[in-house]
Design an enzyme around this catalytic site. Structure first.
Site, PDB file in Angstrom:
ATOM      1  N   LEU A  26       0.920  -1.161  -0.004  1.00 32.50           N
ATOM      2  CA  LEU A  26      -0.036  -0.205   0.391  1.00 32.50           C
ATOM      3  C   LEU A  26       0.487   1.515  -0.050  1.00 32.50           C
ATOM      4  O   LEU A  26       0.998   1.951   0.918  1.00 32.50           O
ATOM      5  CB  LEU A  26      -0.580  -0.288   1.147  1.00 32.50           C
ATOM      6  CG  LEU A  26      -1.742  -0.701   1.566  1.00 32.50           C
ATOM      7  CD1 LEU A  26      -2.387  -2.141   0.594  1.00 32.50           C
ATOM      8  CD2 LEU A  26      -2.415  -1.161   2.474  1.00 32.50           C
ATOM      9  N   ASP A  27       1.435   1.426  -1.248  1.00 30.78           N
ATOM     10  CA  ASP A  27       2.485   2.412  -1.337  1.00 30.78           C
ATOM     11  C   ASP A  27       1.749   3.658  -1.794  1.00 30.78           C
ATOM     12  O   ASP A  27       1.132   4.535  -2.674  1.00 30.78           O
ATOM     13  CB  ASP A  27       3.636   2.048  -1.759  1.00 30.78           C
ATOM     14  CG  ASP A  27       5.117   2.713  -1.972  1.00 30.78           C
ATOM     15  OD1 ASP A  27       6.076   2.676  -2.819  1.00 30.78           O
ATOM     16  OD2 ASP A  27       4.841   4.173  -0.750  1.00 30.78           O
TER      17      ASP A  27
END
Lengths: 257, 284
Positions: free
Chosen positions: B40-41
């Protein structure tokens, strides 16, 4: 690419509703045909761009800060690795660009088998093990080349695990061993080095093959490695290589912070 | 799947659901990945881009996560692994770490309250990683939701918290060593002391690769790993499990991820399915 119908999911049963089944199959194949055409178009654009970069017409890729690439790894699909002449051409490009340390990997060990041929074709390269033995890793005069395969990945970690386990047993033998086995990442590093795995973590990993997948490169050495898919080896070109390295030199990592 | 909202679906939501169903009907003519993994960047970059207050990016990211998990569930994906918090993330500013921990606790407590809905959808929630590093309230909440959903099997949500691959590998070595010790039945001298006789050392069989694989936190291995924000590294995530995994790096920031990214990853999985199956067979 070999498209096969799926076994899972909520498929329409071909016997219960043959019209729906064939219609959905048609739509599915059409979807994949369109995707394939898209990728063909992308490949052609990349080839043209690669040609322009190789010819020096794109100034942006003229000067590369190659010192930022301290350790480069190249993963080649094992079937494509049999094209040794292509591999040698690629290594010559890498050598000419000034890369000092390189790891060549394919899962089946085809490149390892052809190590002698490959090393003889390079002007100024030395096997990694020899450089370690002679303690000349920091010597910038020659490019060091390490050859790796799947046995140097998870299997090497398994061998290192046994080194740690045996050390634990010897410690426990002293009678002080109420403690359960408890190891650290530094101990794992040391164990790997002790059994001959001294290669550092690559900064950049270039994948030549049909899929963007590292194909079993040592998991212990990939923590913060940038991975770039270069496409099949038969379509490799100098321009794409320069572009990939240039892009890497502009990346900034925060290492999780 | 209407988790967490409790609101009646609008016409647009119903229309969207049926359009998705049609799309899934086409996609499921080919193999569907069993396991999708996500990094989840981009939450903080999203907040900066949209000038959101502190924590706004993570809140938007959570909504995106719910959507993505909905798509995975509807498509028939069995496992989804989310890189929620890395051991490296502890090096962030303390207030940022605390914010993320508080957000996780809030969402886990939300899940506990909605336990009946999660069970109705037959979803199993598992936290994987070095959970000893979590503070007590979070650890207790995580244990509670894991126990409550342990029997569910249609969809398994693996939340990697306090996780890095290198820590996982070392953990696997420790567990495999403990298994070896147990199988050789030592510590039987009656006093509870563990004294291994020197002649018994030779009787220990070596730790095998399959034993290490059994002791990793995350099984089965993912088929596609999606990292948003265009970043092309794994950041110490699933290094062991991604030998035959497609790595997909869309440029979208995590809160911007949508159905098109999930669909694109499935299409690429289908394109390369035979190749990766052959590679898996070779490595066996």
């Amino acid at each position: 690419m070999d498209l096969k119908p799926g076994a899972g999911g909520q498929r329409v049963n071909r016997f219960v509703d043959p019209i729906s089944y064939h219609f959905l199959q048609f739509l599915w194949r059409t979807l994949h045909l369109l995707v394939s055409l898209w990728y063909l178009q992308v490949s052609m654009v990349q080839m043209i761009e690669g040609f322009l970069i190789s010819s020096g017409l794109v100034k942006r890729y003229g000067a590369l800060d190659i010192d930022k690439v301290r350790y480069l790894a190249i993963v080649v699909d094992s079937e494509e690795a049999y094209q040794i002449s292509k591999v040698i051409q690629l290594l010559k490009w890498v050598e000419d660009m000034g890369v000092k340390h390189l790891c060549l990997y394919d899962s089946k060990g085809v490149l390892k088998t052809n190590k002698k041929t490959i090393m003889e074709s390079l002007n100024n390269a030395m096997p990694f093990e020899e450089a370690v033995e002679k303690d000349v890793l920091l010597d910038q005069k020659q490019m060091t080349v390490e050859f790796a395969s799947s046995s140097d990945g998870k299997e090497a970690i398994t061998r290192a695990a046994n080194v740690l386990f045996m050390k634990y047993l010897k410690y426990a033998k002293t009678g002080v061993g109420k403690e359960e086995p408890c190891f650290t990442e530094d101990q794992m590093d040391e164990a790997l080095k002790a059994i001959g795995y001294k290669g550092p973590e690559p900064d950049l990993l270039l994948i030549y093959g049909p899929v963007r997948c590292h194909l079993g490169f040592s998991p212990w050495r990939l923590r913060y490695t940038e991975m770039v898919h270069m496409g099949p080896l038969r379509y490799m070109n100098l321009g794409s290589l320069k572009k990939a390295i240039h892009r890497f030199t502009t990346v900034q990592q925060n290492y999780g912070t | 799947m209407e988790l967490y909202t409790g609101e009646r679906p609008s016409v647009f939501r119903l229309l969207g659901k049926y359009m998705r169903k049609g799309l899934y009907g086409i996609l499921t003519q080919g193999p569907i990945p069993t396991h999708l993994a996500f990094i989840l960047d981009g939450n903080r970059r999203f907040a900066k881009k949209h000038k959101l207050p502190e924590g706004g990016g993570h809140k938007a990211g959570f909504l995106a996560l719910l959507n993505v998990l909905t798509y995975c569930y509807e498509l028939g994906v069995k496992y989804a692994t989310i890189y929620a918090f890395s051991i490296d993330n502890f090096r962030r500013k303390p207030h940022e770490v605390q914010y993320v921990m508080n957000l996780m606790l809030e969402k886990i407590e939300g899940m506990i309250m909605e336990e009946s809905i999660i069970n109705a959808y037959d979803i199993c929630v598992r936290f994987v990683g070095n959970l000893k590093l979590l503070d007590e309230p979070l650890k207790t909440a995580a244990d509670k939701i894991m126990r409550a959903t342990a029997k569910n099997s249609k969809f398994v949500l693996l939340l990697a918290v306090c996780y890095t691959s290198t820590d996982e590998i070392v953990h696997a070595v420790e567990e495999s060593s403990k298994d070896k010790l147990k199988s050789n039945e030592i510590c039987n001298d009656g006093n509870g002391d563990c004294v291994i006789k020197i002649e018994e050392m030779e009787s220990y069989s070596e730790i095998k690769l399959v034993e290490l694989e059994r002791n990793t936190y995350i099984n089965p291995y993912p088929d596609v790993l999606i990292r948003t924000s265009g970043e092309t590294r794994l950041s110490n995530y699933l290094l062991w499990q991604t030998t035959n995994c497609i790595l997909y790096s869309p440029h979208a920031l995590w809160p911007e991820i949508g159905l098109r990214h999930v669909v694109w990853s499935v299409i690429n999985f289908q394109r390369h399915y035979s190749y990766l199956e052959k590679h898996k067979e070779y490595l066996k």
